[in-house]
Design an enzyme around this catalytic site. Structure first.
Site, PDB file in Angstrom:
ATOM      1  N   THR A  14       0.835  -1.206   0.000  1.00 38.36           N
ATOM      2  CA  THR A  14       0.000   0.000   0.000  1.00 38.36           C
ATOM      3  C   THR A  14       0.869   1.256   0.000  1.00 38.36           C
ATOM      4  OG1 THR A  14      -1.884  -1.082   1.062  1.00 38.36           O
ATOM      5  CG2 THR A  14      -1.735   1.307   1.278  1.00 38.36           C
ATOM      6  N   ASN A  18      -6.113  -9.962  -7.046  1.00 37.13           N
ATOM      7  CA  ASN A  18      -6.158 -10.470  -5.681  1.00 37.13           C
ATOM      8  C   ASN A  18      -7.460 -11.167  -5.313  1.00 37.13           C
ATOM      9  OD1 ASN A  18      -6.866  -7.560  -5.940  1.00 37.13           O
ATOM     10  ND2 ASN A  18      -7.618  -7.838  -3.863  1.00 37.13           N
ATOM     11  N   GLN A  29       0.286 -10.013  -5.275  1.00 36.27           N
ATOM     12  CA  GLN A  29      -0.211 -11.385  -5.290  1.00 36.27           C
ATOM     13  C   GLN A  29       0.622 -12.307  -6.175  1.00 36.27           C
ATOM     14  OE1 GLN A  29      -2.460 -12.791  -3.478  1.00 36.27           O
ATOM     15  NE2 GLN A  29      -3.498 -11.044  -2.553  1.00 36.27           N
ATOM     16  N   SER A  39       4.740  -7.079  -1.269  1.00 37.72           N
ATOM     17  CA  SER A  39       4.361  -7.136   0.139  1.00 37.72           C
ATOM     18  C   SER A  39       4.814  -8.480   0.691  1.00 37.72           C
ATOM     19  CB  SER A  39       2.842  -6.980   0.294  1.00 37.72           C
ATOM     20  OG  SER A  39       2.508  -6.572   1.599  1.00 37.72           O
ATOM     21  N   ALA A  40       5.631  -8.466   1.737  1.00 40.26           N
ATOM     22  CA  ALA A  40       6.257  -9.691   2.237  1.00 40.26           C
ATOM     23  C   ALA A  40       5.251 -10.717   2.715  1.00 40.26           C
ATOM     24  CB  ALA A  40       7.234  -9.354   3.367  1.00 40.26           C
ATOM     25  N   HIS A  41       4.141 -10.264   3.303  1.00 37.27           N
ATOM     26  CA  HIS A  41       3.221 -11.215   3.921  1.00 37.27           C
ATOM     27  C   HIS A  41       2.399 -12.010   2.917  1.00 37.27           C
ATOM     28  CE1 HIS A  41      -0.885  -9.254   3.742  1.00 37.27           C
ATOM     29  NE2 HIS A  41      -0.132  -8.243   3.374  1.00 37.27           N
ATOM     30  N   CYS A  75      -8.631  -6.187   2.010  1.00 32.41           N
ATOM     31  CA  CYS A  75      -8.592  -4.729   2.140  1.00 32.41           C
ATOM     32  C   CYS A  75      -9.979  -4.149   2.345  1.00 32.41           C
ATOM     33  CB  CYS A  75      -7.966  -4.101   0.891  1.00 32.41           C
ATOM     34  SG  CYS A  75      -8.882  -4.406  -0.631  1.00 32.41           S
TER      35      CYS A  75
END
Length: 389
Positions: A76, A158, A186, A206-208, A331
């Site tokens: 984000t 996503n 994604q 995004s790492a997660h 989100c």
């Protein structure tokens, strides 16, 4: 999972941290805890070395240079930096800068673009998609030919998992000299991405989403392009993104990328087989089931379904203690509005109201799949029986 936890099938929302990643992070939380900007002693030196190594690991996974990696708090922030930074740095000869954007982008992209448009700082051009979420490439070329300040198209959706032809889009934007922002949150660690070769200007991570920690990510920024910063205070990372570096998180992101480079191909093959098995079981268990998205070109772990005659909330309320699936993007979870992605596909209200997103990952087992199909099939039959009574 243990009996006290539901089967986890929401890997698009977030992934469990790989234990090998967590082990690396713990070391940089407790032993190598230095500030990477403290250059007057060995603690800072070793922290900076770890950050540099992580940048190399991220770059190697996506075909970029280590110098092109800017660490952030996640996708984000990376998206906001790329979009706002482009517009704030843009000096058009006449009129407002135009942003061309797919209508099924993540809310981080759409909300940022809308905020700029609302302030009169940009004009938005929405691209055309079909009922499977695929872009009209002929129309995209026509839009590019008219001139835009930035093109925003994700690598993979996503919600429905549709994979976009990033290489083709990158070549098109190179032809028209248009900066190209690709939200790859994604896609990274699931499909091959070649940042430099494909002509991508900005890439978000995004790492997660790839078995790393929450709260850390990266913006990959092609050399030779300029962004105005949106955070100030210290001039870290060449002045592009200020703030003390999250060294344990960055180390976790780097290690997650290293592991995905080694294991992605085999993991995704297994994940696709599990997805196909679950899809087959559900089609047998649930008459009238609809599969959404592009079935020939989607993420291995994505299964987006609709039970058109049953609201998704009814299914979720009955399975939530045994099965972790979702009604849409994380989100927007908790927000009582229809999915903008499914609306963008032009699907019927019944299909949208009955939509469920299932995300399968590397820790999903065969027994998870069998049990998930049994739970969903049983509960859908029970709901239908109640509705017919």
């Amino acid at each position: 999972m243990t009996d006290s936890y539901p089967i986890y099938l929401d890997y698009h929302a977030t992934t469990p941290v790989d234990p090998r990643v967590a082990e690396k992070m713990l070391h940089y939380m407790t032993t190598e805890f230095g500030n990477a900007s403290s250059i007057d002693h060995c603690y800072g030196d070793r922290a900076q070395k770890a950050v540099s190594q992580a940048a190399t690991q991220v770059a190697e996974l996506i075909g970029a240079s280590r110098k092109e990696i800017v660490f952030t708090s996640g996708a984000t922030e990376s998206i906001n930096l790329a979009i706002q930074g482009t517009i704030f740095a843009h000096t058009p000869a006449t009129g407002k800068p135009r942003i061309a954007v797919s209508p099924v982008e993540h809310k981080a992209v759409l909300d940022t673009c809308n905020a700029l448009a609302k302030k009169g700082l940009a004009e938005l051009v929405y691209l055309r998609i079909d009922s499977q979420g695929r872009l009209d490439l002929d129309e995209l070329q026509q839009v590019c030919a008219t001139g835009v300040a930035l093109l925003c198209v994700m690598a993979a959706n996503n919600e429905i998992g549709t994979i976009y032809p990033v290489e083709t889009i990158g070549n098109l934007t190179k032809t028209y000299n248009i900066p190209f922002l690709c939200d790859a949150s994604q896609a990274i660690g699931k499909i091959p991405i070649k940042f430099q070769e494909w002509g991508i200007t900005y890439l978000t991570i995004s790492a997660h989403k790839l078995y790393g920690p929450k709260g850390v990510g990266a913006l990959v920024m092609r050399q030779g392009y300029r962004l105005e910063p949106i955070l100030f205070g210290g001039g870290h990372q060449q002045g592009i993104r200020s703030g003390t570096l999250n060294v344990p998180g960055i180390v976790g992101l780097g290690e997650a990328c290293r592991l995905r480079q080694l294991e992605m191909a085999e993991d995704e093959r297994k994940i696709a087989a599990l997805r196909d098995k679950l899809q087959g079981l559900l089609l047998k268990e649930i008459p009238g089931l609809v599969i959404n998205g592009d079935m020939s070109d989607r993420l291995s772990g994505n299964l987006h379904i609709s039970v058109p005659d049953i609201p998704n909330s009814a299914v979720i309320s009955r399975v939530r203690d045994r099965l972790a699936i979702s009604t849409g993007a994380a989100c927007s979870s908790g927000v009582e509005t229809p999915s903008h992605v499914l609306q963008g596909l032009g699907l019927s209200s019944q299909v949208i109201d009955g939509a469920l997103r299932i995300g399968i990952g590397k820790f999903t087992t065969e027994s998870d799949i069998d049990r998930a199909a049994e739970i969903l099939g049983s509960e859908v039959r029970a709901i239908r029986a109640l509705m017919e009574a």
